[in-house]
Enzyme design. Structure first.
Site, short mmCIF file in Angstrom:
data_model
loop_
_atom_site.label_atom_id
_atom_site.label_comp_id
_atom_site.label_asym_id
_atom_site.label_seq_id
_atom_site.Cartn_x
_atom_site.Cartn_y
_atom_site.Cartn_z
CB SER A 19 -0.91 0.02 1.24
OG SER A 19 -1.79 -1.07 1.24
N GLY A 20 0.36 2.32 -0.55
CA GLY A 20 1.06 3.59 -0.56
C GLY A 20 0.08 4.73 -0.65
CE LYS A 42 1.91 -1.26 -9.98
NZ LYS A 42 3.03 -0.43 -10.46
CG ASP A 140 9.40 5.76 -6.62
OD1 ASP A 140 8.43 5.14 -6.16
OD2 ASP A 140 10.31 6.21 -5.89
#
Length: 608
Positions: A19-20, A42, A140
């Site tokens: 999770s983010g 996602k 990222d």
């Protein structure tokens, strides 16, 4: 979503993977295909504002098309199988990569070799070059977003940050959109990306930081930065060639204009060039000085400026050798009977850095008058034999501190303090130091500057002054001790001026002063010498060699080696961490370079 839930009557959720802030990632299986192959779903959760949803929908579709295209261009980027929206929620369905992320290969405290890191970076940059050629920024890059596929051990690049923008879109009163937070991970994210203006070279920065992490065992956010220019300090912990260090430094330069423009150029820099069939013609003019040659894996010294020495290197070398050879000659009528005595207190500490002993001692010295009220104090160092280098069991040691050997050193005099700015001014008529203060050590002096100072001082006083040999320096620093520091098993910032954010052993963190301090501020060693560790690095006569094989054992300087332009530094500085202040630590540095962490200390002949 819950385990067993089915999206679009096709994708059955197996379990939550992570999770983010942007949403959740699930492992799922595709019920429409034979054998129900695994996939990744996602689930993105954008702001629920209707205006934002409309904008996000366009962005989501656009980014999905990018991911479709990338997956078709390389089998090392997960393919995007589907993207869809349900009730204001957005979903991406991607290829499942059966493998481990790089956190299995790169982890805190684990160090990879230069060869291993170069190979790893080449693998990553080969994939990223495909992405950058399409003018797409990943945003990222980190260990968790790079997989090692089990099937063929290839690197796979996952989790492109672009799609995370769906959670950060904001709309102001005029209906204009903006991204509220930067996308990326602290430590891997350069300044321009943190400001919301990522570039292709922002990804290059992240790859470089990953490489440094692999070399040092320190996570990117743990590494200190130069307070004057924001550059990363990392070579304190790494053993790498100068060429590779140069590539990494360029990859992680603070200013994006100084980096490789994209992964394409960074990959070229890491790829060995084919040898030329014929050597290139000689340069038409004298080559410019090369960048810093720090052959020790501990250090990185940011170049403060370049100068060309006004004295022939050959002449300097001959004069320096003659100065050392004359070290046993008394060149002035001063005798040992004219020496004065001073008292001082020494301390030792336990493994936690607490003082466990105080001793009152005394030493003999003489005073040299430099004029205008400026004096120089030279302390008598008795001759003796000591074990030079560090034992194999000493924590955070480096291979160039080996092999240990017995060295016999004749008596000499050494500066009670590092040469101060007022002393340098009195002899040279200038003060190049960055951190001004009459009683602070002079810095930003090249090796040749230090030798010239010795020559002029010798002419003025009639006594032979020179730089110490490396053996003399370590013998004087240890002052009879065999522990990592002359204070004991560790140090604290109450005793030494170093970067207190990085303690040694069980000692606590301390102050990071970010500048030099007046000489004599901290307790001396048992010979009565101050600041032998910390404050500024100190030049020695010797040429840097990568170990002690073949080194002299009589205390004389080692004047043979691969490169006469690379000289020895000893003692560490305010800039470095505690481990670099150990008595055995040594570094090589290009003789013509000047830096605000480098100074010197004097040696004079023993008196008759």
């Amino acid at each position: 979503m819950l385990t067993g839930e089915i999206l679009r009557n096709r994708y059955k959720i197996i379990k939550l993977l992570g999770s983010g802030g942007f949403g959740d990632t699930y492992l799922a299986e595709d019920l429409d295909l034979p054998n129900h192959p695994k996939c990744v779903v996602k689930h993105l959760k954008p702001n629920s504002d209707p205006t934002v949803l409309q904008i996000v929908r366009r962005l989501f579709d656009s980014e999905a098309q990018v991911l479709y295209r990338l997956g078709n261009d390389s089998d090392q980027i997960p393919r995007l199988f589907a993207h869809f929206e349900e009730q204001g929620q957005f979903y991406l369905v991607q290829e499942f990569v059966d493998g481990e992320d790089l956190s299995q290969e790169i982890s805190p405290g684990k160090r990879l070799t230069e060869k291993e890191v170069i190979k790893l970076l080449q693998e990553i940059l080969e994939i990223l070059a495909v992405v950058h050629k399409k003018n797409i920024i990943h945003r990222d890059i980190k260990t968790q977003n790079i997989m090692r596929r089990h099937q063929d051990s290839k690197i796979v690049l996952i989790d492109f940050g672009a799609v995370k923008e769906v959670n950060t879109m904001m709309v102001n009163a005029q209906g204009q959109t903006s991204v509220s937070v930067a996308i990326g991970t602290h430590g891997y994210m350069p300044s321009e990306q943190a400001a919301g203006q990522p570039k292709l070279c922002s990804d290059v920065y992240a790859v470089g930081m990953l490489g440094i992490y692999a070399l040092t065992g320190l996570q990117p956010h743990e590494l200190p930065k130069d307070p004057t220019n924001g550059e990363i300090i990392w070579r304190n912990w790494a053993n790498v060639s100068e060429k590779f260090a140069g590539v990494l430094n360029k990859m992680v330069s603070y200013h994006f204009r100084d980096r490789y423009p994209s992964a394409v150029e960074a990959l070229q820099a890491l790829t060995p060039q084919q040898p030329q069939r014929r050597p290139p013609p000689p340069p038409a003019s004298k080559p410019q000085p090369q960048p810093i040659l720090n052959l020790s894996r501990r250090r990185v010294i940011q170049i403060a400026g370049w100068t060309v020495a006004g004295i022939s290197l050959a002449v300097i070398g001959e004069r320096l050798l003659s100065l050392f050879k004359s070290g046993n000659r008394n060149t002035t009528p001063t005798s040992s009977n004219s020496l004065q005595t001073f008292q001082f207190e020494t301390v030792t500490v336990d493994a936690q850095g607490k003082i466990n002993n105080r001793s009152n001692r005394e030493a003999k010295y003489f005073v040299e008058d430099l004029g205008n009220g400026v004096t120089l104090e030279m302390v008598q160092i008795p001759g003796g034999t000591f074990t030079m280098g560090s034992p194999e069991g000493e924590a955070q040691r480096d291979s160039d501190e080996s092999p240990q050997r017995e060295v016999k050193v004749a008596g000499f005099f050494m500066g009670k303090y590092e040469v101060t700015q007022e002393q340098y001014q009195a002899i040279m008529g200038t003060n190049p130091s960055n951190f001004k203060g009459e009683k602070r050590p002079v810095e930003k002096v090249s090796w040749d500057d230090a030798v010239e100072f010795c020559q002029k001082l010798s002419q003025k006083t009639g006594r032979t002054y020179r730089l110490p040999s490396e053996a003399e320096w370590e013998y004087a620093c240890r002052a009879g001790t065999t522990t990592p520091f002359y204070f004991g098993e560790t140090i604290t910032t109450d005793l030494v001026n170093y970067n207190g954010n990085f303690p040694y052993g069980a000692a606590p963190k301390g102050e990071y002063r970010q500048q030099t301090t007046d000489v004599g501020k901290f307790p001396p060693n048992s010979f009565g010498l101050y600041d032998m560790c910390g404050n500024v690095d100190e030049w020695c006569q010797d040429i840097y060699n990568s170990n002690y094989q073949g080194a002299p054992t009589d205390g004389s300087p080692w004047l043979s080696g691969k490169d006469n332009n690379v000289k020895l530094l000893r003692g560490s500085s305010w800039y470095y961490l505690a481990q670099s202040c150990r008595s055995a630590v040594r570094s090589g540095y290009s003789r013509e370079n000047r830096n605000y962490i480098v100074g010197f200390r004097l040696v004079a002949a023993a008196l008759a």
